[in-house]
Design an enzyme around this catalytic site. Structure first.
Site, PDB file in Angstrom:
ATOM      1  N   GLU A   1      40.377 -22.979  35.314  1.00 22.15           N
ATOM      2  CA  GLU A   1      39.030 -23.777  34.759  1.00 22.15           C
ATOM      3  C   GLU A   1      38.260 -22.830  33.825  1.00 22.15           C
ATOM      4  OE1 GLU A   1      38.518 -26.727  35.534  1.00 22.15           O
ATOM      5  OE2 GLU A   1      40.271 -26.410  36.931  1.00 22.15           O
TER       6      GLU A   1
ATOM      7  N   TRP B   1      40.111 -23.425  30.467  1.00 25.31           N
ATOM      8  CA  TRP B   1      39.934 -24.969  30.049  1.00 25.31           C
ATOM      9  C   TRP B   1      38.710 -24.722  28.699  1.00 25.31           C
ATOM     10  CZ3 TRP B   1      41.338 -29.884  29.683  1.00 25.31           C
ATOM     11  CH2 TRP B   1      42.155 -30.134  30.713  1.00 25.31           C
TER      12      TRP B   1
ATOM     13  N   TRP C   1      36.314 -52.506  22.043  1.00 21.61           N
ATOM     14  CA  TRP C   1      35.033 -52.104  22.661  1.00 21.61           C
ATOM     15  C   TRP C   1      34.102 -53.210  22.859  1.00 21.61           C
ATOM     16  CZ3 TRP C   1      36.785 -48.224  25.275  1.00 21.61           C
ATOM     17  CH2 TRP C   1      37.491 -46.974  24.765  1.00 21.61           C
TER      18      TRP C   1
ATOM     19  N   ASN D   1      31.498 -31.882  38.350  1.00 19.30           N
ATOM     20  CA  ASN D   1      32.848 -32.332  37.493  1.00 19.30           C
ATOM     21  C   ASN D   1      33.289 -33.403  37.796  1.00 19.30           C
ATOM     22  OD1 ASN D   1      34.910 -31.789  35.592  1.00 19.30           O
ATOM     23  ND2 ASN D   1      36.023 -31.498  37.186  1.00 19.30           N
TER      24      ASN D   1
ATOM     25  N   TRP E   1      33.758 -44.649  24.334  1.00 17.03           N
ATOM     26  CA  TRP E   1      33.525 -43.353  25.009  1.00 17.03           C
ATOM     27  C   TRP E   1      32.696 -42.461  24.150  1.00 17.03           C
ATOM     28  CZ3 TRP E   1      35.053 -39.296  21.995  1.00 17.03           C
ATOM     29  CH2 TRP E   1      35.796 -39.446  20.813  1.00 17.03           C
TER      30      TRP E   1
ATOM     31  N   TRP F   1      35.765 -36.141  27.328  1.00 17.40           N
ATOM     32  CA  TRP F   1      35.687 -37.756  27.305  1.00 17.40           C
ATOM     33  C   TRP F   1      36.784 -38.372  26.951  1.00 17.40           C
ATOM     34  CZ3 TRP F   1      32.376 -41.206  28.633  1.00 17.40           C
ATOM     35  CH2 TRP F   1      31.202 -41.137  29.088  1.00 17.40           C
TER      36      TRP F   1
HETATM   37  C1  LIG Z   1      33.341 -36.437  30.493  1.00 18.64           C
HETATM   38  C2  LIG Z   1      32.894 -35.050  30.685  1.00 18.64           C
HETATM   39  C3  LIG Z   1      32.137 -34.344  30.075  1.00 18.64           C
HETATM   40  C4  LIG Z   1      32.054 -32.760  30.151  1.00 18.64           C
HETATM   41  N1  LIG Z   1      31.197 -32.232  29.165  1.00 18.64           N
HETATM   42  C5  LIG Z   1      31.060 -30.827  29.288  1.00 18.64           C
HETATM   43  C6  LIG Z   1      30.312 -30.130  28.365  1.00 18.64           C
HETATM   44  O1  LIG Z   1      29.376 -30.745  27.588  1.00 18.64           O
HETATM   45  N2  LIG Z   1      30.078 -28.952  28.723  1.00 18.64           N
HETATM   46  C7  LIG Z   1      30.789 -28.141  29.621  1.00 18.64           C
HETATM   47  O2  LIG Z   1      30.797 -26.977  29.698  1.00 18.64           O
HETATM   48  N3  LIG Z   1      31.541 -28.913  30.207  1.00 18.64           N
HETATM   49  C8  LIG Z   1      31.835 -29.941  30.196  1.00 18.64           C
HETATM   50  N4  LIG Z   1      32.550 -30.854  31.176  1.00 18.64           N
HETATM   51  C9  LIG Z   1      33.470 -30.075  32.123  1.00 18.64           C
HETATM   52  C10 LIG Z   1      32.935 -29.811  33.401  1.00 18.64           C
HETATM   53  O3  LIG Z   1      32.611 -30.885  34.022  1.00 18.64           O
HETATM   54  C11 LIG Z   1      31.782 -28.704  33.579  1.00 18.64           C
HETATM   55  O4  LIG Z   1      32.349 -27.671  33.024  1.00 18.64           O
HETATM   56  C12 LIG Z   1      31.688 -28.371  34.908  1.00 18.64           C
HETATM   57  O5  LIG Z   1      31.305 -29.367  35.606  1.00 18.64           O
HETATM   58  C13 LIG Z   1      30.627 -26.982  34.918  1.00 18.64           C
HETATM   59  O6  LIG Z   1      30.168 -26.850  36.391  1.00 18.64           O
HETATM   60  P1  LIG Z   1      30.470 -25.514  36.689  1.00 18.64           P
HETATM   61  O7  LIG Z   1      29.909 -24.492  35.852  1.00 18.64           O
HETATM   62  O8  LIG Z   1      29.905 -25.396  38.092  1.00 18.64           O
HETATM   63  O9  LIG Z   1      32.015 -25.368  36.758  1.00 18.64           O
HETATM   64  P2  LIG Z   1      32.998 -24.562  37.778  1.00 18.64           P
HETATM   65  O10 LIG Z   1      34.075 -25.552  38.279  1.00 18.64           O
HETATM   66  O11 LIG Z   1      32.324 -23.738  38.398  1.00 18.64           O
HETATM   67  O12 LIG Z   1      33.885 -23.793  36.412  1.00 18.64           O
HETATM   68  C14 LIG Z   1      33.553 -22.495  35.932  1.00 18.64           C
HETATM   69  C15 LIG Z   1      33.608 -22.915  34.201  1.00 18.64           C
HETATM   70  O13 LIG Z   1      34.932 -23.310  33.745  1.00 18.64           O
HETATM   71  C16 LIG Z   1      34.610 -24.020  32.671  1.00 18.64           C
HETATM   72  N5  LIG Z   1      35.230 -25.413  32.847  1.00 18.64           N
HETATM   73  C17 LIG Z   1      35.434 -26.058  34.240  1.00 18.64           C
HETATM   74  N6  LIG Z   1      35.977 -27.351  34.165  1.00 18.64           N
HETATM   75  C18 LIG Z   1      36.090 -27.563  32.578  1.00 18.64           C
HETATM   76  C19 LIG Z   1      36.641 -28.381  32.004  1.00 18.64           C
HETATM   77  N7  LIG Z   1      37.198 -29.701  32.456  1.00 18.64           N
HETATM   78  N8  LIG Z   1      36.681 -28.386  30.660  1.00 18.64           N
HETATM   79  C20 LIG Z   1      36.084 -27.125  29.961  1.00 18.64           C
HETATM   80  N9  LIG Z   1      35.567 -26.258  30.719  1.00 18.64           N
HETATM   81  C21 LIG Z   1      35.562 -26.277  31.925  1.00 18.64           C
HETATM   82  C22 LIG Z   1      33.001 -24.400  32.508  1.00 18.64           C
HETATM   83  O14 LIG Z   1      32.638 -23.319  31.552  1.00 18.64           O
HETATM   84  C23 LIG Z   1      32.671 -23.998  34.068  1.00 18.64           C
HETATM   85  O15 LIG Z   1      31.299 -23.482  33.957  1.00 18.64           O
HETATM   86  C24 LIG Z   1      32.554 -32.076  30.967  1.00 18.64           C
HETATM   87  C25 LIG Z   1      33.682 -32.855  31.983  1.00 18.64           C
HETATM   88  C26 LIG Z   1      33.833 -34.330  31.797  1.00 18.64           C
HETATM   89  C27 LIG Z   1      34.673 -35.133  32.880  1.00 18.64           C
END
Ligand SMILES: Cc1cc2nc3c(=O)[nH]c(=O)nc-3n(C[C@H](O)[C@H](O)[C@H](O)COP(=O)(O)OP(=O)(O)OC[C@H]3O[C@@H](n4cnc5c(N)ncnc54)[C@H](O)[C@@H]3O)c2cc1C
Length: 457
Positions: free
Chosen positions: A266, A269, A297, A335, A353, A376
């Site tokens: 993650e 990512w 749309w 997430n 979107w 997105w």
């Molecule tokens: C529509 C949509 C929009 C999103 N917009 C953002 C955003 O603007 N900023 C953002 O940081 N994340 C975004 N995310 C990704 C993800 O939802 C969040 O990073 C995550 O929920 C943050 O919670 P956490 O720190 O507890 O994640 P954890 O599950 O603890 O993950 C650890 C870290 O890994 C990174 N990470 C995890 N999942 C993703 C992912 N899918 N994509 C990129 N990095 C990821 C983040 O930095 C996160 O803090 C988005 C997801 C979706 C579906």
């Protein structure tokens, strides 16, 4: 180009989304060259439409306060200036006689342009990713289109190098340039103060505490991460976005245990999305597959009313409404629920979107150009990856599958008295309270409308 000067003229440390002193390579390099002038520039012009949203500004206030205190504890200061970053920095170079600017490289298109304009005065360092994201490329030198292939390539160079220590002292210049005060910037909301439910502590120390607390949970992460009612994820995203903890620090804190693999992925990512927007800078604005931009749309008054219902958590779909209300109240959303709410906007409501992306940009404390755009587009099925628009998530069954009942009770109090499983779909069970809206559109009807629109492209 970045060699030390004989005379110790000061150097500027340009801080952006790297608001930390630990594992801060730009600071270490600057400190080796002379007295350091740490600078944060509030720049609402260079990013254009992507100026920081309201929730990010709230976070920024706390993060800059903590950083300023940490610098003062080491005999230094944080200089605050406002305006277009390039001219502000050029003026500061002239004003202070500083020899150059040190900074960590960023991947947002406006920062890349600014970095290019600063030319030889700027010395860039890596430090906000596991590896320089635009160096993880296919055999032909292009960006990877799918995460799994990106990960296989990135994995070869992991783990990242161990984190750099925090300097005990930082040499000051003979004279400090003047600084704005943080209060002048009015980053916090007032009248109304919509951030009363933001239960976060910004700053490097808070990031460290949150990361340490998460180390005990990593072994359950793979399963718990999908359950919105549990605190199964790290909630480190705003700390990572603002660079209050480096991914390398976090990686080494978590350790190499096999059960940490999912979490490491993650973290990777972030690298993937930065690499993608480095290769396709307008990814936040244009569909990765241009044919998807011809999708019809919905627009007009009824689409606008539906967009508002989505933003306010009044769609009649409990899991969607819970997520949108969590977002508005706390500046963050789980997430799994981000995926469901995003899919609902795009497929069930057939709304572009980019409308949702913009709303997230304004309301998320972790709003991040690359992460937001790539996720997105992934959910919408418009991106360069293999995810198709025709794959439509079923929010009601997902809500049940991921045990969201307590999550719904917390964020949609009108439904708090309804038992599981009726709480996931009160309409279908005939128990919808009058205070809660009926479904904005039925699932089957929405699905057929979306698929028909996709055929009309
Ligand atoms: C529509 C949509 C929009 C999103 N917009 C953002 C955003 O603007 N900023 C953002 O940081 N994340 C975004 N995310 C990704 C993800 O939802 C969040 O990073 C995550 O929920 C943050 O919670 P956490 O720190 O507890 O994640 P954890 O599950 O603890 O993950 C650890 C870290 O890994 C990174 N990470 C995890 N999942 C993703 C992912 N899918 N994509 C990129 N990095 C990821 C983040 O930095 C996160 O803090 C988005 C997801 C979706 C579906």
């Amino acid at each position: 180009m970045c060699v030390a000067q004989v005379m110790p003229s000061p150097v500027l440390l340009w801080l952006r989304q790297d608001l930390r002193l630990r594992d801060q390579p730009a600071l270490i390099a600057a400190a080796e060259q002379g007295p350091v002038i740490p600078v944060y520039v509030l720049d609402d012009e260079t990013p254009g439409e992507w100026r920081m949203g309201g929730a990010q500004r709230w976070w920024l206030h706390g993060s800059l306060s903590r950083l300023s205190e940490a610098l003062e504890a080491r005999g230094s200061r944080l200089i605050l200036r406002r305006g277009p970053a390039v001219s502000v920095l050029q003026n500061l170079l002239a004003e202070t006689g500083a020899s150059r600017v040190h900074a960590i490289r960023h991947y947002e298109p406006w920062w890349r342009d600014a970095e290019a304009k600063l030319g030889e005065a700027l010395c860039l360092h890596e430090g906000n990713h596991l590896r320089r994201p635009d160096s993880v490329t296919t055999g032909c030198g292009g960006a990877y289109r799918v995460f799994s292939a990106f990960w296989r390539a990135l994995e070869q160079s992991l783990p990242p190098a161990g984190p750099l220590p925090m300097p005990a002292t930082i040499a000051s210049p003979d004279a400090w340039p003047v600084s704005d005060t943080l209060e002048d910037w009015a980053l916090l909301p007032h009248a109304p103060d919509w951030a009363t439910g933001f239960d976060w502590q910004a700053g490097e120390d808070a990031a460290d505490i949150a990361a340490r607390a998460f180390t005990d949970k990593v072994s359950q992460y793979e399963n718990a991460r999908n359950l919105p009612a549990e605190q199964g994820t790290s909630r480190l995203s705003p700390h990572l976005h603002f660079g209050e903890i480096s991914p390398a620090t976090l990686w080494h804190m978590i350790g190499p245990a096999p059960e940490a693999l999912k979490f490491h992925k993650e973290l990777a990512w972030r690298d993937f999305t930065s690499g993608l927007v480095a290769a396709m800078p307008d990814y936040a604005e244009r569909a990765g597959r241009p044919a998807m931009d011809t999708l019809p749309w919905r627009t007009g008054a009824s689409a606008q009313a539906d967009l508002r219902a989505w933003q306010r958590g009044m769609t009649g779909y409990p899991i969607v409404d819970a997520g949108m209300r969590q977002l508005w109240t706390t500046g963050w959303m789980h997430n799994r629920v981000r995926m469901l709410t995003a899919s609902f906007l795009v497929k069930h409501l057939l709304i572009d979107w980019r409308e949702g992306e913009r709303w997230f940009w304004d309301t998320l404390v972790d709003a991040d150009y690359g992460n937001n755009a790539v996720n997105w587009q992934w959910v919408a099925g418009t991106g360069i990856d293999a995810n198709m628009f025709s794959r439509i998530m079923a929010p009601l069954s997902q809500s049940e599958k991921f045990d969201a009942d307590d999550y719904i009770r917390r964020w949609v109090p009108e439904l708090a008295g309804i038992a599981d499983p009726a709480i996931h779909d009160p309409d279908a069970h005939g128990v919808r309270p009058s205070a809660y809206p009926a479904k904005i559109i039925g699932h089957r009807e929405a699905r057929e409308r979306a698929l028909a629109a996709n055929r009309r492209r």
